[in-house]
Design an enzyme around this catalytic site. Structure first.
Site, mmCIF file in Angstrom:
data_model
loop_
_atom_site.group_PDB
_atom_site.id
_atom_site.type_symbol
_atom_site.label_atom_id
_atom_site.label_comp_id
_atom_site.label_asym_id
_atom_site.label_seq_id
_atom_site.Cartn_x
_atom_site.Cartn_y
_atom_site.Cartn_z
ATOM 1 C CE LYS A 183 -4.320 -1.737 1.872
ATOM 2 N NZ LYS A 183 -5.350 -1.639 2.900
ATOM 3 C CE LYS A 186 -6.202 -8.947 -0.768
ATOM 4 N NZ LYS A 186 -6.232 -8.364 0.566
ATOM 5 C CE LYS A 198 -13.173 -4.865 2.512
ATOM 6 N NZ LYS A 198 -11.895 -4.715 3.187
HETATM 7 P P1 TYM Z 1 -9.997 -7.052 5.160
HETATM 8 O O1 TYM Z 1 -11.075 -6.097 5.524
HETATM 9 O O2 TYM Z 1 -9.052 -6.684 4.079
HETATM 10 O O3 TYM Z 1 -10.632 -8.450 4.793
HETATM 11 C C1 TYM Z 1 -11.587 -9.068 5.635
HETATM 12 C C2 TYM Z 1 -11.454 -10.577 5.582
HETATM 13 O O4 TYM Z 1 -11.629 -11.054 4.256
HETATM 14 C C3 TYM Z 1 -10.498 -11.833 3.876
HETATM 15 N N1 TYM Z 1 -10.227 -11.607 2.457
HETATM 16 C C4 TYM Z 1 -10.096 -12.584 1.564
HETATM 17 N N2 TYM Z 1 -10.170 -13.920 1.675
HETATM 18 C C5 TYM Z 1 -10.003 -14.639 0.556
HETATM 19 N N3 TYM Z 1 -9.762 -14.101 -0.651
HETATM 20 C C6 TYM Z 1 -9.684 -12.762 -0.820
HETATM 21 N N4 TYM Z 1 -9.449 -12.229 -2.007
HETATM 22 C C7 TYM Z 1 -9.856 -11.937 0.331
HETATM 23 N N5 TYM Z 1 -9.836 -10.602 0.535
HETATM 24 C C8 TYM Z 1 -10.060 -10.418 1.836
HETATM 25 C C9 TYM Z 1 -9.354 -11.319 4.739
HETATM 26 O O5 TYM Z 1 -8.330 -12.271 4.851
HETATM 27 C C10 TYM Z 1 -10.065 -11.058 6.033
HETATM 28 O O6 TYM Z 1 -10.210 -12.251 6.770
HETATM 29 N N6 TYM Z 1 -6.818 -6.286 8.893
HETATM 30 C C11 TYM Z 1 -8.006 -6.975 8.493
HETATM 31 C C12 TYM Z 1 -9.195 -6.647 9.351
HETATM 32 C C13 TYM Z 1 -8.989 -6.848 10.817
HETATM 33 C C14 TYM Z 1 -8.987 -8.071 11.505
HETATM 34 C C15 TYM Z 1 -8.798 -7.745 12.890
HETATM 35 C C16 TYM Z 1 -9.115 -9.395 11.111
HETATM 36 C C17 TYM Z 1 -8.819 -5.863 11.732
HETATM 37 N N7 TYM Z 1 -8.696 -6.399 12.984
HETATM 38 C C18 TYM Z 1 -8.747 -8.725 13.877
HETATM 39 C C19 TYM Z 1 -9.061 -10.379 12.108
HETATM 40 C C20 TYM Z 1 -8.875 -10.039 13.465
HETATM 41 C C21 TYM Z 1 -8.347 -6.599 7.082
HETATM 42 O O7 TYM Z 1 -7.959 -5.582 6.586
HETATM 43 O O8 TYM Z 1 -9.180 -7.461 6.465
#
Ligand code: TYM
Length: 332
Positions: free
Chosen positions: A115, A197, A200
């Site tokens: 990023k 990947k 969003k």
């Molecule tokens: P985020 O918001 O980017 O994504 C949320 C969840 O979706 C999963 N994910 C995917 N899984 C499979 N294929 C994909 N293309 C894909 N894109 C996203 C992510 O692995 C995630 O599980 N930092 C985290 C949010 C967070 C969090 C936490 C997660 C903040 N605090 C505590 C777990 C525990 C994030 O940005 O996810």
């Protein structure tokens, strides 16, 4: 015993509309785990602030995410569903943990590297320390398991390192959490560039399918998904586009890639793609319907996230007090 079930915590950023990557990599697993764990699921709105957000859109997406959690099958009677910023202990614990995290560790986070490359000098300090806030999210609840897609593994390793460091410097305070990464759907790829990947935050809407995309849009996006000219439905590195569609289908139907390969022996990409699209439409239609209903029921939505924040605060505050005390801060 106060808590016999093991604890789960996970969250999704309301930084863009949720994709089937979020659904298949995270939410669908959460639903399947809800009977066996004491689970906390939050919408991590503070994390979304690491990049500039439009306030009205952020509010709308935060509520929509809650609705999506519920519509996908998370039962608020079994799970604690809340909004991260409603539990101030997350921000407070993040500060404390920031004082134990090394710049070197944060510089090695691949998500930050990716990023920050795009943003250059104007990358925010929040984006740099974001994994520490995530560690706070996890550690405050004595979490055993963190169900996520594979892109979050490195962040969970950091949470583990911080827990171990704090426990060693003071005395056992935190559980050391494990990542839970599903066998299928853990990494759904971009439909246009299947080496990347699905995200969003991508600028090309044809590269992702949103949970709320209407059926016709889903069909169009899948029919446009990049494949190859090999012509065989096979799960292999040589065929990243087709393999991704196999992963998506498998994550929905529960079939293994080999089973799907077999089913499509001698069948062309057009039929395969059309079946993948229909499977997605069938999976998402009831969710979409329910989301629309929920968003119209403001009092119900409010009762869910207010209740959730209350339950979450109780647990989070207890851990925060423990941290503060061990660090030498005077109890209030
Ligand atoms: P985020 O918001 O980017 O994504 C949320 C969840 O979706 C999963 N994910 C995917 N899984 C499979 N294929 C994909 N293309 C894909 N894109 C996203 C992510 O692995 C995630 O599980 N930092 C985290 C949010 C967070 C969090 C936490 C997660 C903040 N605090 C505590 C777990 C525990 C994030 O940005 O996810």
């Amino acid at each position: 015993m106060e808590n016999a079930k093991k604890v789960i915590l996970s969250g999704i950023q309301p930084s863009g509309d949720l994709t089937i990557g979020n659904y298949l990599g995270a939410i669908k697993n959460w639903v399947s785990l809800q009977d066996d764990y004491d689970s906390y699921y939050c919408v991590v709105d503070l994390h979304a602030l690491t990049v500039r957000q439009n306030p009205a859109e952020l509010r709308a997406r935060t509520l929509k995410n809650i609705a999506i959690y519920l519509a996908s099958g998370l039962d608020p009677a079994k799970n604690t569903i809340f909004i991260q910023s409603h539990v101030p202990a997350h921000s407070e614990a993040a500060w404390l943990l920031n004082c134990f995290c090394y710049m070197g560790e944060l510089s090695r986070m691949t998500q930050f590297k990716d990023k920050s490359q795009k943003l250059g000098e104007s990358v925010s300090a929040g984006l740099f320390t974001y994994p520490v806030l995530m560690a706070a999210d996890i550690l405050l609840y004595n979490t055993d398991l963190v169900p996520v897609g594979s892109d979050q593994k490195q962040h969970i390793e950091l949470a583990r390192d911080l827990a171990i460091r704090f426990n060693n410097l003071y005395s056992p305070t935190f559980k050391v959490p494990d990542a839970y990464i599903g066998n299928v759907g853990a990494r759904i790829m971009d439909l246009q560039e299947p080496q990347k990947k699905m995200s969003k935050s991508s600028e090309n809407p044809n590269s992702y399918i949103l949970i709320m995309d209407p059926p016709d849009v889903i069909r169009k996006k899948i029919s446009r998904a990049v494949t190859d000219d090999i012509g065989v439905v096979r799960f292999s590195e040589e065929q990243p586009g087709i393999s991704n569609l196999i992963s998506i289908l498998g994550a929905i139907t529960g079939e293994k890639p080999q089973e799907i390969e077999k089913k499509y022996e001698g069948i062309g990409y057009a039929q395969f793609k059309s079946d993948v699209a229909e499977a997605i439409v069938e999976e998402l239609s009831p969710v979409q319907e329910k989301v629309k209903q929920l968003l119209e029921d403001k009092p119900y939505m409010e009762s869910v996230y207010k209740n959730g924040a209350e339950k979450a605060s109780y647990v989070a505050n207890k851990t925060l007090r423990k941290m503060q005390k061990k660090l030498g801060l005077i109890p209030r």
